[in-house]
Scaffold this active site. Structure first.
Site, short mmCIF file in Angstrom:
data_model
loop_
_atom_site.label_atom_id
_atom_site.label_comp_id
_atom_site.label_asym_id
_atom_site.label_seq_id
_atom_site.Cartn_x
_atom_site.Cartn_y
_atom_site.Cartn_z
N HIS A 153 1.30 -1.47 0.04
CA HIS A 153 0.35 0.17 0.16
C HIS A 153 0.76 0.85 -0.39
O HIS A 153 0.43 1.94 -0.59
CB HIS A 153 -1.06 0.32 1.18
CG HIS A 153 -2.02 -1.08 1.19
ND1 HIS A 153 -3.21 -1.28 2.13
CD2 HIS A 153 -2.48 -2.21 -0.04
CE1 HIS A 153 -3.69 -2.43 1.67
NE2 HIS A 153 -3.27 -2.76 0.59
N ASP A 203 -4.91 -7.52 -6.08
CA ASP A 203 -5.19 -6.64 -5.06
C ASP A 203 -3.99 -5.24 -5.92
O ASP A 203 -3.60 -5.49 -7.21
CB ASP A 203 -3.97 -7.74 -4.21
CG ASP A 203 -2.75 -7.84 -3.94
OD1 ASP A 203 -2.40 -7.98 -4.65
OD2 ASP A 203 -2.17 -9.06 -3.33
#
Ligand code: LHQ
Length: 256
Positions: free
Chosen positions: A83, A138
């Site tokens: 992230h 993802d």
């Protein structure tokens, strides 16, 4: 900086090269860390455009699946390793060009799609590796591919796992151009140099406006656009752009 991620400067262009060619630049802990450092370097004010590419015949094949076996908490690994880098690319106040030199799979595909622009070598391909091993996209894959391709095409690609060729990616607007494999580095440098010579603040504010517009209402977008336009009209590049127009000459943008 780890040697699994390299950076090189040419004027105002920073090129970041994922460098595990024997593993098609699969993402292990050292690549995540190196990319984080490289993206910090990319944030330096004298960098006005960034190229992300891979060494050897691959761009990036996503998570290193040998390392993944030793990762007990996947959600934490995504939060800690993936992230910050995805968000750092979006937060960079300059254009980021993915030069997709070869196969982009799994999170490598997501990473390419987190960038602002993509060009591909004719030998490149786009492989949604996730579903091939029973996983969901993802590293922002559903977010970015949904926006670039539209939900219907993105779902079909990501849930089928079929390989998209460079030509197919061009046809779908996933990449803006396809070049011969041996010319991708040169073409990426050329495209990035053009962006680096642009009005960098205006480009950065445009990036911010588009990122916001994807989630905002029309009213919110109009409000943000008024705020950012006020900021843009305060830049030296705006003054230069108007002066150049009135003097009938090409502008020389300094990026400020
Ligand atoms: C690799 C990899 C790889 C290690 C090729 N890892 N070595 C996030 C967090 C947590 C959990 C899991 O997931 C994620 C996100 C993800 O990214 S999941 C998706 C992971 N990626 C994949 O599933 C792609 C796996 N790779 C492939 O399907 C093929 O390698 C492709 C189709 C990309 C390329 O095929 P080829 O051109 O035939 O190359 P190759 O398979 O022969 O690969 C070359 C070498 O690279 C080989 O090593 P070796 O020592 O045998 O020569 C591969 O094992 C290695 N490699 N991908 N992800």
């Amino acid at each position: 900086m780890t040697d699994t991620v390299l950076t090189a400067r040419d004027g105002a262009v920073l090129t970041i090269t994922l460098n595990r060619p024997e593993k098609l630049n699969a993402l292990d802990a050292s690549v995540h860390a190196g990319l984080r450092e490289a993206l910090a370097e990319a944030a330096e004010p004298d960098v006005r455009a960034v190229v992300l590419t891979g060494a050897g015949r691959g761009f990036c094949v996503g998570q290193d699946l040998t390392e993944f076996a030793d990762t007990p908490d996947i959600a934490a690994a995504l939060r800690e390793r993936y992230h910050p880098n995805v968000l750092a690319i979006r937060a960079l106040e300059k254009p980021v060009l993915a030069a997709v030199n070869g196969v982009a799979a799994g999170a490598g595909l997501s990473l390419a799609c987190a960038c602002d622009l993509r060009i591909a070598a004719d030998s490149a391909s786009f492989v949604p590796g996730f579903i091939g091993i029973g996983l969901v996209p993802d590293a922002g894959g559903a977010y970015f591919l949904g926006r670039i391709l539209g939900t219907s095409r993105a779902f079909e690609l990501m849930a089928s796992g079929r390989r998209l060729t460079a030509e197919g990616a061009l046809d779908w607007g996933l990449v803006s151009e396809v070049v011969p494999e041996d010319g991708i580095a040169e073409r990426a440098a050329e495209v990035a140099a053009t962006w680096a010579a642009g009005p960098t603040r205006g480009i950065a504010l445009t990036k911010r406006l588009f990122d916001s517009a994807e989630r905002a209402s029309l009213e919110e977008t109009l409000a943000l656009e008024a705020e950012l336009q006020a900021e843009a009209t305060g830049t030296a590049d705006f003054a230069e752009g108007v002066a150049a127009f009135l003097e009938k000459r090409p502008p020389e943008f300094g990026g400020g």
